[in-house]
Design a protein around this motif. Structure first.
Motif, PDB file in Angstrom:
ATOM      1  N   ALA A  48      -0.043 -29.341   6.131  1.00 19.17           N
ATOM      2  CA  ALA A  48      -1.263 -29.462   5.554  1.00 19.17           C
ATOM      3  C   ALA A  48      -2.604 -29.759   5.962  1.00 19.17           C
ATOM      4  O   ALA A  48      -3.695 -29.117   6.234  1.00 19.17           O
ATOM      5  CB  ALA A  48      -1.291 -30.335   4.315  1.00 19.17           C
ATOM      6  N   PRO A  49      -2.500 -30.668   7.363  1.00 21.23           N
ATOM      7  CA  PRO A  49      -3.575 -30.770   8.225  1.00 21.23           C
ATOM      8  C   PRO A  49      -4.056 -29.688   9.113  1.00 21.23           C
ATOM      9  O   PRO A  49      -5.039 -29.877   9.484  1.00 21.23           O
ATOM     10  CB  PRO A  49      -3.224 -32.194   9.104  1.00 21.23           C
ATOM     11  N   SER A  50      -3.189 -28.893   9.026  1.00 20.87           N
ATOM     12  CA  SER A  50      -3.577 -27.670   9.996  1.00 20.87           C
ATOM     13  C   SER A  50      -4.740 -26.754   9.623  1.00 20.87           C
ATOM     14  O   SER A  50      -5.379 -25.853  10.215  1.00 20.87           O
ATOM     15  CB  SER A  50      -2.370 -26.773  10.231  1.00 20.87           C
ATOM     16  N   LEU A  52      -7.599 -28.328   8.280  1.00 26.33           N
ATOM     17  CA  LEU A  52      -8.579 -29.248   8.640  1.00 26.33           C
ATOM     18  C   LEU A  52      -9.132 -28.675  10.226  1.00 26.33           C
ATOM     19  O   LEU A  52      -8.323 -27.974  10.735  1.00 26.33           O
ATOM     20  CB  LEU A  52      -8.212 -30.759   8.862  1.00 26.33           C
ATOM     21  N   TRP A  56     -10.113 -33.064  14.143  1.00 27.46           N
ATOM     22  CA  TRP A  56      -9.332 -34.164  13.140  1.00 27.46           C
ATOM     23  C   TRP A  56      -7.855 -34.105  13.288  1.00 27.46           C
ATOM     24  O   TRP A  56      -6.841 -34.845  13.170  1.00 27.46           O
ATOM     25  CB  TRP A  56      -9.444 -33.779  11.561  1.00 27.46           C
ATOM     26  N   GLN A  57      -7.328 -32.658  13.946  1.00 25.12           N
ATOM     27  CA  GLN A  57      -6.044 -32.516  14.072  1.00 25.12           C
ATOM     28  C   GLN A  57      -5.402 -33.377  15.067  1.00 25.12           C
ATOM     29  O   GLN A  57      -4.193 -33.865  15.218  1.00 25.12           O
ATOM     30  CB  GLN A  57      -5.577 -31.157  14.325  1.00 25.12           C
ATOM     31  N   TYR A  59      -6.097 -36.560  15.784  1.00 23.70           N
ATOM     32  CA  TYR A  59      -5.485 -37.698  15.156  1.00 23.70           C
ATOM     33  C   TYR A  59      -4.372 -37.719  14.106  1.00 23.70           C
ATOM     34  O   TYR A  59      -3.829 -38.768  14.091  1.00 23.70           O
ATOM     35  CB  TYR A  59      -6.941 -38.342  14.418  1.00 23.70           C
ATOM     36  N   LEU A  60      -4.523 -36.716  13.390  1.00 24.35           N
ATOM     37  CA  LEU A  60      -3.381 -36.530  12.495  1.00 24.35           C
ATOM     38  C   LEU A  60      -2.078 -36.079  13.268  1.00 24.35           C
ATOM     39  O   LEU A  60      -1.073 -36.427  12.534  1.00 24.35           O
ATOM     40  CB  LEU A  60      -3.862 -35.493  11.504  1.00 24.35           C
ATOM     41  N   TYR A  61      -2.057 -35.474  14.222  1.00 25.77           N
ATOM     42  CA  TYR A  61      -0.915 -35.001  14.716  1.00 25.77           C
ATOM     43  C   TYR A  61      -0.516 -35.999  16.231  1.00 25.77           C
ATOM     44  O   TYR A  61      -0.039 -35.341  17.192  1.00 25.77           O
ATOM     45  CB  TYR A  61      -0.740 -33.745  15.390  1.00 25.77           C
ATOM     46  N   SER A  65       2.077 -40.691  14.582  1.00 22.64           N
ATOM     47  CA  SER A  65       2.146 -40.036  13.180  1.00 22.64           C
ATOM     48  C   SER A  65       3.191 -39.228  13.184  1.00 22.64           C
ATOM     49  O   SER A  65       4.215 -38.951  12.120  1.00 22.64           O
ATOM     50  CB  SER A  65       0.826 -39.345  12.634  1.00 22.64           C
TER      51      SER A  65
END
Length: 95
Positions: A48-50, A52, A56-57, A59-61, A65
């Motif tokens: 899902a964050p892909s 964004l 931001w990716q 920090y999310l990847y 995490s």
């Protein structure tokens, strides 16, 4: 070639599932359904964050995490089966 091997293993396991007593086969099928549903949701959550922005990716990847996601892939099916054990054991009650 690896896909064929995986398909053969799945067919052998599925055939062995029907060799069990019907009640045990349903328990095994429900456990498999719960585990596959949990893994499916975790895959959706990691993809899902892909959608964004690229900034931001990062920090999310992050490695932390991603490591927590891998840990969740191992632990969460057991937790889900523990939580849903009443349904796994007895079914929906519509028999």
């Amino acid at each position: 070639m690896a896909v064929v091997r995986v398909a053969v293993v799945i067919l052998v396991v599925w055939g062995g599932l029907f060799a069990l007593a019907p009640a045990k086969a349903m328990v095994v099928a429900r456990v498999a359904a719960v585990a596959l549903a949990v893994w499916g949701m975790l895959v959706v959550l990691v993809l899902a964050p892909s959608l964004l922005p690229k900034a931001w990716q990062y920090y999310l990847y992050s490695p932390a995490s991603t490591g927590l996601w891998v840990l969740a892939m191992f632990v969460s099916p057991f937790v889900a089966c523990f939580i849903k054990w009443q349904w796994i054991k007895e079914g929906s009650g519509r028999e």
